[in-house]
Design a protein around this motif. Structure first.
Motif, PDB file in Angstrom:
ATOM      1  N   ASP A 132       0.859  -1.178   0.000  1.00 30.72           N
ATOM      2  CA  ASP A 132       0.000   0.000   0.000  1.00 30.72           C
ATOM      3  C   ASP A 132       0.900   1.235   0.000  1.00 30.72           C
ATOM      4  N   PRO A 133       1.025   1.906  -1.131  1.00 31.35           N
ATOM      5  CA  PRO A 133       1.938   3.043  -1.183  1.00 31.35           C
ATOM      6  C   PRO A 133       1.346   4.289  -0.512  1.00 31.35           C
ATOM      7  N   GLU A 134       2.182   4.972   0.208  1.00 27.32           N
ATOM      8  CA  GLU A 134       1.771   6.233   0.831  1.00 27.32           C
ATOM      9  C   GLU A 134       2.739   7.316   0.334  1.00 27.32           C
ATOM     10  N   GLN A 135       2.189   8.231  -0.455  1.00 31.41           N
ATOM     11  CA  GLN A 135       3.032   9.292  -1.030  1.00 31.41           C
ATOM     12  C   GLN A 135       3.292  10.340   0.051  1.00 31.41           C
ATOM     13  N   VAL A 136       4.540  10.473   0.451  1.00 35.32           N
ATOM     14  CA  VAL A 136       4.887  11.420   1.516  1.00 35.32           C
ATOM     15  C   VAL A 136       5.161  12.801   0.909  1.00 35.32           C
ATOM     16  N   ASP A 137       6.000  12.830  -0.065  1.00 37.42           N
ATOM     17  CA  ASP A 137       6.171  14.052  -0.855  1.00 37.42           C
ATOM     18  C   ASP A 137       6.527  13.618  -2.277  1.00 37.42           C
ATOM     19  N   GLU A 138       6.905  14.580  -3.094  1.00 39.41           N
ATOM     20  CA  GLU A 138       7.078  14.279  -4.515  1.00 39.41           C
ATOM     21  C   GLU A 138       8.108  13.168  -4.771  1.00 39.41           C
TER      22      GLU A 138
ATOM     23  N   THR B 173       9.269  10.970  -2.169  1.00 36.58           N
ATOM     24  CA  THR B 173       9.303   9.935  -1.130  1.00 36.58           C
ATOM     25  C   THR B 173       7.982   9.185  -1.073  1.00 36.58           C
ATOM     26  N   ILE B 174       8.078   7.882  -1.093  1.00 42.36           N
ATOM     27  CA  ILE B 174       6.890   7.027  -0.963  1.00 42.36           C
ATOM     28  C   ILE B 174       7.179   6.037   0.158  1.00 42.36           C
ATOM     29  N   ARG B 175       6.235   5.892   1.095  1.00 44.39           N
ATOM     30  CA  ARG B 175       6.377   4.849   2.116  1.00 44.39           C
ATOM     31  C   ARG B 175       5.533   3.671   1.662  1.00 44.39           C
TER      32      ARG B 175
END
Ligand SMILES: [Zn+2]
Ligand SMILES: [Zn+2]
Length: 364
Positions: free
Chosen positions: A97-103, A105-107
């Motif tokens: 499950d990708p979580e876009q932190v900023d342009e 960075t993806i967690r």
């Protein structure tokens, strides 16, 4: 003494049918086995390098077009590739499950489950993905106006290439680079197209493209080309780079020209084709004309005009099988001219060309 009866770490009896990658692992009891067991082998972080200009992704030192607008899919793929599920696990299922932190960075939240030694195991963890933005080789070369060959489109004699010819040269260059790109060649592109008083110059990213453009153009439009090399520089890897110039000379005459052949009394010829050798039709009789092989597409001749110079005029009368009367389009006097076999005597008007060689009926 049998190997797998007692756990070599704690001395407890090892379970029947225990799994393990090595003989020692197989001998471990479940408690000891799971003590340092990881269902999923995973990196601390994953880095993905993308081209900031075209979105290509770097993999194994090669740039690949992925056609992704955002990098979530790329991140999922890279993380999935970087994870390794333990060989002893069965019935494995997983999700990310990708979580876009900023342009950049993806967690990536990952969940894995499987069965090991008959016991269900679940692992949840997060892998940070860092998107690094760079410039791929192709975009770097395009930005730097890189080119490896030049095709100079010129014509023989005092004519300059027509807009049809230069237009076709552009199209051929685009067709060739497009088809190379379609087969995964990222470094095929047209660097620059420039109109010159004497023709057209095409700067191309690869010598192979230059050669193919020159060959295809002369196959289609006649003429010939030759090539010359100059050493210009070294590339990124220190290899010598030669720039190759392909000088295309299109034939002196193009389809639609009306020419008067030297040492020939068969009358003017309307040029139909210059592919290979010049072919046309005699304006006096309508008979075909074809230059012999030695002459090819360059017979000695002078140009009388073109099909565009023709004027519609009235067909006045048919005299016999060799002659008709038409109105001279300038003087409106009735004149007798040759009757080529393509002339349809039912036509009220026919196209005629008035030139130094006189008045001739053209095919309509
Ligand atoms: Zn043990
Ligand atoms: Zn790029």
């Amino acid at each position: 003494m049998s190997d797998a009866v007692f756990c070599p770490r704690c001395g407890d009896p090892a379970p029947e049918g225990a799994t393990g990658h090595t003989r020692r692992e197989r001998a471990l009891c479940n408690d000891c086995y799971f003590e340092d067991f990881d269902l999923v082998d995973r990196p601390d972080r994953v880095e993905v390098t993308v081209c900031a200009h075209c979105g290509a992704v770097e993999r194994d030192n090669r740039w690949e077009d992925v056609g992704a607008r955002d990098y979530t899919d790329v991140a999922i793929e890279s993380v999935s590739e970087a994870l390794g599920v333990h060989v002893d696990a069965e019935d494995v299922s997983w999700g990310v499950d990708p979580e876009q932190v900023d342009e950049t960075t993806i967690r990536m939240h990952c969940q894995f489950s499987g069965v090991v030694r008959g016991e269900p195991r679940v692992e949840e963890f997060t892998v940070p993905v860092k998107i690094g933005r760079q410039t791929c080789q192709r975009c770097g070369r395009i930005a730097g106006d890189y080119y490896a060959s030049v095709v100079q489109v010129r014509a023989v004699g005092d004519r300059t290439p027509t807009s049809e010819e230069t237009g076709r040269a552009r199209e051929i260059a685009e067709e060739i680079t497009d088809s190379m790109e379609a087969t995964g060649d990222r470094n095929a592109f047209v660097t620059e197209v420039s109109e010159k008083p004497e023709g057209l110059d095409l700067k191309l990213s690869d010598t192979k493209i230059g050669k193919n453009v020159a060959r295809k153009l002369t196959e289609e439009l006649g003429g010939a080309y030759d090539s010359s090399e100059t050493l210009v520089t070294e590339d990124e890897d220190g290899n010598e780079v030669y720039r190759v110039t392909f000088a295309v000379r299109l034939p002196a005459f193009v389809p639609g020209d009306v020419i008067d052949l030297a040492d020939d009394d068969g009358g003017p010829v309307l040029v139909r084709s210059v592919q290979g050798n010049l072919k046309g039709v005699r304006l006096t009789t309508g008979e075909p004309y074809e230059a012999n092989h030695e002459v090819g597409d360059a017979p000695e001749a002078r140009k009388l005009g073109t099909r565009e110079d023709a004027a519609e005029t009235t067909l006045v009368a048919v005299e016999d099988e060799n002659a008709v009367q038409v109105l001279d389009p300038e003087t409106y006097a009735s004149v007798t001219v040759a009757r080529p076999d393509y002339l349809d005597t039912d036509d009220a008007e026919v196209p005629v060309l008035k030139s130094r060689a006189g008045l001739h009926v053209l095919p309509s």
